[in-house]
Design an enzyme around this catalytic site. Structure first.
Site, short mmCIF file in Angstrom:
data_model
loop_
_atom_site.label_atom_id
_atom_site.label_comp_id
_atom_site.label_asym_id
_atom_site.label_seq_id
_atom_site.Cartn_x
_atom_site.Cartn_y
_atom_site.Cartn_z
CG ASP A 126 33.09 46.88 36.57
OD1 ASP A 126 33.71 45.87 36.91
OD2 ASP A 126 32.48 47.61 37.38
CE LYS A 127 29.35 40.58 38.63
NZ LYS A 127 28.21 41.07 39.46
#
Length: 855
Positions: free
Chosen positions: A327-328
């Site tokens: 995930d960013k």
């Protein structure tokens, strides 16, 4: 009244049509009786839950080939009245089940964690009056009020009110709160940061965006590769043991009935008793315990490195992971909006732009943009020189905040910040400034940056000056790029998965060196696609992509599932509710520091330190653990083959029983129990992902097992030759068949542990890494006990110390032989694999005029 299964239409059709479709008046709400009828029709606004009883859960721990073999062994021991053997075997069975139950109870229930994220109560309009009800009682058609700090209780269409700023990052992965207005949708479980509005309930329970996420979580999950490996190993050993046992029984019965013509019940019971005890000794009773203890100690080691393991099997899975989907927001980035270098337009000092923007901000609002502006001030004390006399908060119509401030000299100034075009409309600058603003906003947008216009007025708002543009972005974590490089060096590909826009995702990926092949989810996934069955063409593009943008929970789940179907072991990191389905489906789902309860509940590994740096350590630890497990597996399969073939071959061809029943029982205990200390062993870290290659593992085990059979059968033949020569008997100290049985007993115990020195490393056994002290002590103690038993005649006929010495000389010579066999086998298999890879590359090479020509 329409059914909310058509929720997508209710989200998009005009608000008036949605109200009509659900037969409700936005000013009065539903009638109480109508609400009760709808509650009976649609069910409660809650996540469906299927609970498994504790008894049913415990029962699953006693199912499987290895478990069945251990249970059969325990029953046989009880039937034969060997209660000491029964207690030990049954104790191991209970120990394995206890460990699995403990880790299951320790892991948070993902659906329960999701429920905690839902609103418990809601303010609903019914019969023309507002009342507070349990959120579970909401039905499609209800009109509910949402306000600052509240949790959206169901999926809504906003029908009245000015605006609401809603944080739905945990659901969609968007890094900033989203401003909602009349006609927009608000999702269950999201949090209201600003504003107050009324909404029409369009979906409840499992039909909500949140509910679909929960359904994915409930259906996600994969069988651990360690479990599959134990099943395959168990099946292999069962097949070998049963075939050999049948051969031995057939030969023995033939001799008793046909040759000696002397057959009775006692003879039959003797054969059955010995065969069953032999099967007990051949079963890898301690294998599940060794697996569990090794992984539990690995979990303890990881906890000291800020990683909590909630599913032990995930440690073994991490060793083979070759793709990490990260995930960013909050994982690769700081999830902290930060100002870039200001772009001056009518200001000489960039800090003047920041100061004016800060004067148009309020720290008590906890607004992420205001917080970013205030944090960018070089001198926060500068604010004390001004007094705010009026503050106009942000609203979605003007798209700006304004303030009137007075300095210490009594001079008044008006300040404003907001969307660049809104500030341009306010300041009305010259065309060249407008073009410069448009160009700056376009360039920032290409990088995924947001832009904030800043203006001030020194004449009570008669004229405004656009003084500059403030770039805003969520910066990468300081350790992200380094961690990504380290993980890649270990053979793991990193892919970024985010709910943010493509431009933001691409710029973040560029800064971290991930590549810029970022695919928008809407382009990759058709709306009607089943996430469990991703088309091959889409799966191929997923495999080639560097990352994905604008993804929803079902997209993340589909990405993980598609990569797994293409043969990859996938680790997934995340922190939000939207990550939970993918975290649970992944081979090693990892919840990062600060993750929601839903993400923690679905994850197998929970990081308590910020960022991804712990992942690098987790990979190393996982590969060490995997090495310990595989070395034990090779050892145990080879030793089982040795014992079984020795007994059967000697019975069939020599009509001699090389071990007594009590010897077999003692040997099974002395071989297995001390070996549990392999969980502490020093193991080399593989530079590439490693996974269960059963053909290779069983192949190496079979070769070493065959060599061990030659070793054991060779000693037996030499012993029988010695018994025929009186001089040799005195020389070696071997005088009768009972002494030969004791010699074989010592050879199998001592030789088994020396075999472990060969299996624990793919290199020469005398090179580092050397055995860890606990393993070495356990081996030496077991050898000493076995020697003393044989020397003093404890439970077995005593043999001379001379014979014990000769057996050890024989074993040490064979230790070198087995080392050579192991090295040669590994190199032969590596060469064959390399040839297959080269042949595949040649076959797949493109044809061209200067290259390879194929007919």
């Amino acid at each position: 009244m329409s059914d909310p299964s058509g929720q997508e239409n209710l989200e998009k059709i005009p608000v008036a049509d949605a109200l009509g479709s659900l037969s409700v008046d936005a000013e009065k709400g539903l009638a109480g009786d109508e609400a009760r009828q709808r509650l009976e029709h649609y069910g409660p606004n809650a996540l469906p839950e299927k609970r498994q009883s504790l008894a049913a859960r415990i029962l699953t721990y006693f199912i499987g080939p290895i478990a069945f073999m251990i249970e059969a062994a325990a029953l046989v021991s009880a039937f034969l009245g060997r209660w000491d053997d029964f207690i030990i075997i049954f104790g191991l069975l209970v120990f394995n089940a206890g460990l699995e139950l403990w880790q299951d109870l320790k892991a948070s229930n993902a659906l329960a964690a999701l429920k905690k994220s839902l609103a418990s109560q809601a303010t609903v309009l019914r019969d023309g009056a507002y009342r507070t009800v349990d959120a579970a009682e909401l039905v499609p058609g209800d009109i509910v009020k949402i306000r600052l700090g509240g949790i959206v209780p169901a999926d809504l269409r906003l029908v009245t009110g000015d605006f609401a700023s809603i944080d739905q990052a945990a659901l969609t992965g968007e890094s900033l709160p989203v401003t909602k207005k009349v006609g927009d949708a608000a999702y269950s479980g999201s949090i209201v940061k600003q504003g107050e509005m009324n909404g029409l309930v369009i979906a409840t329970g499992a039909n909500t965006f949140f509910g679909r996420t929960a359904k994915l979580v409930a259906g996600a999950g994969s069988v651990s590769h360690a479990q599959r490996a134990m099943f395959e190993i168990g099946n292999f050993l069962i097949a070998v043991a049963v075939v050999l046992a049948l051969i031995m029984v057939a030969v023995q019965v033939y001799r008793d009935i046909v040759i000696t013509d002397n057959w009775g019940v006692a003879d039959a019971l003797d054969i059955v008793q010995f065969v069953l005890i032999l099967l007990v000794a051949s079963i890898p009773v301690a294998m599940p315990a060794v697996f569990s203890i090794t992984m539990a100690l690995g979990a303890l080691a990881l906890s000291k490195q800020k990683a909590i393991v909630s599913r032990l099997a995930s440690i073994e899975e991490m060793a083979g992971v070759d793709i990490l989907c990260s995930d960013k927001t909050g994982t690769l980035t700081k999830n902290q909006l930060t100002l870039g270098d200001p772009i001056p337009l009518d200001a000489s000092d960039p800090q003047d732009i920041v100061l004016v923007a800060a004067l148009a901000s309020r720290s008590e609002n906890s607004d992420v943009i205001d917080s970013a502006v205030l944090a960018a001030l070089a001198d926060p004390e500068a604010l004390k020189a001004f007094t705010v006399t009026k503050f106009v908060p942000f609203d979605p119509v003007s798209k700006r905040t304004e303030a009137v401030v007075r300095d210490t000299g009594g001079r008044t100034m008006q300040v404003a910040k907001g969307a660049p075009h809104a500030i341009v409309d306010l300041a009305k600058p010259p065309d060249d400034i407008v073009k410069k603003v448009d160009q700056s906003v376009m360039e920032l947008g290409a990088k995924g940056y947001r832009a904030l216009g800043v203006a001030r007025s020194l004449d009570d708002g008669k004229t405004w000056s656009l003084i500059g543009i403030l770039p805003m972005f969520d910066p990468p974590r300081d350790d992200s790029e380094e961690t990504i490089e380290k993980v890649r060096a270990k053979g793991v590909t990193v892919k970024m998965v985010t709910g943010d826009d493509t431009a933001i995702a691409r710029e973040t990926a560029r800064q971290l060196g991930l590549g810029t092949n970022i695919i928008p989810a809407a382009d990759a996934f058709p709306k009607d696609m089943d996430p469990d069955h991703v088309p091959e063409s889409i799966a191929e593009s997923i495999e080639k992509a560097d990352g994905f943008a604008r993804v929803f929970p079902e997209h993340k789940y589909a990405i993980v599932k598609a990569l797994q179907r293409r043969g990859h072991l996938v680790a997934m990191t995340g922190d939000g509710v939207n990550d939970a389905p993918a975290l649970k489906q992944a081979d090693c789902g990892t919840a990062v520091s600060g993750a929601t309860d839903a993400a923690r509940g679905a994850a197998a590994l929970i990081l308590t330190a910020p960022g991804l740096s712990v992942i690098d350590n987790a990979i190393d630890e996982a590969r060490r653990i995997f090495g310990r497990i595989t070395s034990y597996t090779v050892y145990r399969v080879a030793l089982t083959m040795d014992i079984m073939f020795l007994v059967v071959l000697s019975t069939v061809f020599l009509n001699f029983q090389p071990l007594t029943a009590i010897m077999i029982v003692i040997m099974s205990l002395l071989d297995d129990l001390p070996i549990m200390t392999i969980a502490y062993d020093n193991t080399a870290v593989s530079p590439r992902p490693i996974r269960w290659r059963m053909r290779r593992l069983l192949g190496v085990s079979a070769v070493l097992g065959f060599a061990s059979i030659v070793q054991s059968f060779g000693l037996l033949l030499m012993g029988m030759a010695v018994l025929k020569n009186t001089a040799a008997q005195h020389y070696f100290g071997l005088y009768d068949e009972s002494h030969l049985q004791t010699a074989m007993f010592l050879q199998l115990i001592a030789g088994g542990h020396l075999l472990l020195l060969v299996t624990r490393t793919q290199d020469w056994f005398f090179r580092p890494p050397y055995p860890a002290m606990p393993l070495l002590v356990a081996m030496v103690a077991t050898q000493a006990l076995a020697v003393l038993m044989c020397g003093f005649g404890w439970f077995v006929p005593a043999i001379s110390w001379t014979l014990i010495g000769w057996i050890w000389v024989y074993l040490l010579v064979w230790l070198l032989v087995l080392g050579i066999v192991r090295i040669a086998t590994e190199r032969l298999m590596d060469n064959r694999l390399a040839r297959r890879v080269r042949n595949t590359e040649i076959l797949n090479a493109p044809l061209h005029s200067g290259g390879l020509h194929r007919n």
